[in-house]
Design a protein around this motif. Sequence first.
Motif, PDB file in Angstrom:
ATOM      1  N   GLU A 109      -2.176   0.435   7.910  1.00 63.20           N
ATOM      2  CA  GLU A 109      -1.304  -0.650   7.472  1.00 63.20           C
ATOM      3  C   GLU A 109      -0.114  -0.144   6.661  1.00 63.20           C
ATOM      4  O   GLU A 109       1.008  -0.642   6.802  1.00 63.20           O
ATOM      5  CB  GLU A 109      -2.108  -1.662   6.641  1.00 63.20           C
ATOM      6  N   HIS A 149       2.935  -6.991   4.476  1.00 62.73           N
ATOM      7  CA  HIS A 149       1.569  -6.532   4.720  1.00 62.73           C
ATOM      8  C   HIS A 149       1.157  -6.879   6.146  1.00 62.73           C
ATOM      9  O   HIS A 149       1.791  -7.695   6.799  1.00 62.73           O
ATOM     10  CB  HIS A 149       0.588  -7.221   3.757  1.00 62.73           C
ATOM     11  N   ALA A 150       0.095  -6.244   6.612  1.00 63.65           N
ATOM     12  CA  ALA A 150      -0.549  -6.649   7.853  1.00 63.65           C
ATOM     13  C   ALA A 150      -1.995  -6.937   7.508  1.00 63.65           C
ATOM     14  O   ALA A 150      -2.546  -6.372   6.570  1.00 63.65           O
ATOM     15  CB  ALA A 150      -0.437  -5.558   8.905  1.00 63.65           C
ATOM     16  N   HIS A 153       0.837  -1.220   0.000  1.00 65.09           N
ATOM     17  CA  HIS A 153       0.000   0.000   0.000  1.00 65.09           C
ATOM     18  C   HIS A 153       0.864   1.260   0.000  1.00 65.09           C
ATOM     19  O   HIS A 153       2.030   1.199  -0.374  1.00 65.09           O
ATOM     20  CB  HIS A 153      -0.985  -0.037   1.172  1.00 65.09           C
TER      21      HIS A 153
HETATM   22 ZN   LIG Z   1      -2.117  -5.170   2.819  1.00 61.57          ZN
END
Ligand SMILES: [Zn+2]
Length: 966
Positions: free
Chosen positions: A811, A864-865, A794
């Motif tokens: 995030e 990522h989270a 992102h």
């Molecule tokens: Zn993500």
Amino acid sequence: MKHIGKSLVLIIIFILLLNLSAFAATNIASTQQGGDFRGLWVATVVNIDYPIKATTNSEVLKSEALQILNYAKNTGFNAVFLQVRPAGDALYKSKYYPWSKYLTGKQGVAPDGGFDPLDFWTSEAHKRGLELHAWINPYRVTKRSSGEPIHDFASLHSTNPAIKNPGWTVKHADGNIYLNPGIPDARQLIINGVLEIIDNYSVDGIHFDDYFYPDKNFSDNETYKKYNYSGKSLDNWRRDNVNKLVRDVSNAIKNTGKNNIRFGISPFGIWAKKSSNPKGSDTKGLESYSSHYADSLYWINIEIIDYIVPQIYWNIGYSIADYKKLSTWWENAVSGTNVDLYIGHAAYKAGNPDPKSPWYGAGEIERQLFLNDTSKIIKGSVFFNYNVMAKNTAITNTVKTIFNGRDGKAPKVAVSISRPTSNLTTSMSSFYLNGESDPSQPLYLNGKLVENRSPKGYFGVLMPLSVGKNTFTLSQSGSSDSCTITRKAETGSEKMSAVEIPTSSAFPQSQEYRVPGEKITLTCQAPAGSKVSVKLNGKTYSMKQISGSTNPSGLYKATYSVEYTMPSFTGTPRNINLGAPVYTVNHKGTVRTKKAPSNIGVIMRGSPYYAEAANDVVDTYNAPVSGNGAAFELYKGMVDSVTGMTGNYARLSSGQWVFKNRVRIYNQASPSSSIVRKATYETGKADDVFELTMTSLAATIVSYDGQNVVLNVSAPSSAAMPKLPANSLISTLKYSTGIYKTEYILTKKDGATIEGYYVEKTDTGIKLVLKRKPEVQSLTKPLTGITIMLDAGHGGSDPGAIGPLGTRYSEKDINLALSFKLKKELESQGANILMTRTNNSTISLADRLTISRNARPDMFISLHANSMADNVDISKIRGFSVFYREVLSKPSAQIVYDSVISEHGKNKHGVNKKNFYVTRNTWAPSFLLESDFVPNPVEFEWLTNDKEQDKLAKTISTAIVKYYMQ
Ligand SMILES: [Zn+2]
């Protein structure tokens, strides 16, 4: 014993504070902090809390004691209950009881160097402003562990009162030995033991737990006959024996003149139930009045104890023994007396992993403490037990935060809702709210307590939505925030104003092409309950209604469809136009027709109808939908024949679909196909290269299943297969060719590793590159020469998952922070690090893949989270997962996953195969980490904790080194 009133205690404190030297050496009253009593039970029997392991080493015993006392102090407790007589023994130098085996390993053996634990604990507790209460189990002589002999007199030291006076003991059915409460001399021994402690140690209290008679089946017939002077029933006589002990201990303490020493008992949480005693509680369950012969109500009423700590070890609302009913019952019990009420809490039950359990997380303890806060009678809490609390960060933080709040020490945070980010309209039937709050104050959502907040006060709650406007107000003392979520009504059948076939519903909306024999579905919409047919290529087909009521009152929209098989044609391969389908509806005699906006056509096999990749990279899909991710990629100039067309997609001879606008589609007068003329295979240090020379650039796709690399070229071949060099990555190279295509199968050698693969254009055709696994050159910096690309997910206008702090910390920020930490760790191991994003910029998924394709790193890691849909209770979902697409990526993905799970104790969400855009780097191991769930309050705290991110980066880096060292 005279009760010390609170104001008197405060005066004593005031006097003590005036004289600081006296302060350090003298007992400190419990009410010095927030006014409430906060006790921690430290059990020694079977080494529950102290010492961890029996030892005579006094340094170990001291250091463990300090660890517990420091924990108590740091968490905000003001009293510690040290079990100094676990079983007919002592954790101090006694003339009545031998040294405890739980302390030194063998009963009667003293710790080294004359060390006296009770003395040490008392003085160290006082240094920390903590009260130290000596906790005594009065009757128990042995506590049998499984495998140990029953009635084990042999384990007792010769000085044990049970050895000296075997007639005072009872061998009980549970395998243990007990002092007989009915024998006056046995009671006197217990009293002497209490006085000995008071005389020799500056303890702040004497404390009994719930162990009186073990149960009803106690073998004391002889004693009953001998000592039942007043003809009581057995039950009343036993109760009287316990009452006598409690009364005599109380009097003995009073007679010492030490008015600061308090005497209290923590009985089982149910005195008696209403069904067996009108004064009892409205509960079920065991009754201490008749099972333990513990008549707490009597002790309270005649005030022979200073405080009572009922062990209410059940949750609020528990059907058998409701915490709320019981705490109210005990409030009534002490009301109007001078006996203080503290509640014994089952901290050991907290942290249940089942989200459905009331003991999930720290929620139940939090609810109980907030409930206590609403009482004017409950004066404090005692928690069982030290060890489980110290190990459970969530429960420790919850208790500490509430203590801090009572002391006015907690930072004030205004309530704010971060999710939804703004008022919204949805068709969902529930919505997950996120935000932050002041953790030390109870938080209410439309009046209901919000549970299981994180230590920092982050919350996450799934709320049901009613149709229409839903207003959610979160409030706590002095602060509130609201949001509105509007739920749309179910869209039932849509009304139609007239009998018609909407143009936008008539298939096809754009040119449709298929090959002969292929089935397609002709579809349109018309009023439900109509007769609908379609005419195509001179024939009429009746259609079937596939949605809505078949007999509605009124005009409601319904869908009709029929399957159609593409006709066959003979002659020169070509495209044949069947025209546009014409749909007819007959609704109760009203007839309307509609011609579809586009035509349907047939592409004969071998038709000279071509598509040429017009972009540098053109993604291909297994079906005419892009949502599941691309399968392969074609490069600019590659040509394939077209075999189908629907919507925005065109199908190539390989069966793959591409967006029509990414290719140039054209007809040619006569078929012209590329031919593969030559094939070579060469090995190198980093790669093996299989190269094909073609007459023109044919479409080529390649896949690898861990065993075979399969290369499909949309062209026939006249080339001979090359001889494989001895050191090649593959053992065999097979091919099959036909009029339209050639398939090459390259089988991996046993033991060889194909670390990546990809096709590239050359001036004369294509080459397939097979990557070798980089070899570790340096043991001190094992990643030297290895290039790793980090992809922080992102960024910019795309915040990624939203959690308790909304877009203030979403995030994208978590991912970027972690990527920099990981960069540092990997560089310290010698790696060369590339990043797709180094700031808060917006980068498309395609661009991230292009950056990787151009750089050809040795590994690609996307950070990522995690999150879940808005209608999921994410507060109950925790854990770590890794995603990969290519089989060759699995070993590295697995090592990283296993390391994170074992190092950080995460819930396992697995190493999963998934076709994410950024896991499509076939040229190197490539995986995507989904760290904890951003909207989960507790996980969000972990994700945003700088130190935890450092640790996670280190774990990942170490795992990658391990991968390359293998
Ligand atoms: Zn993500």
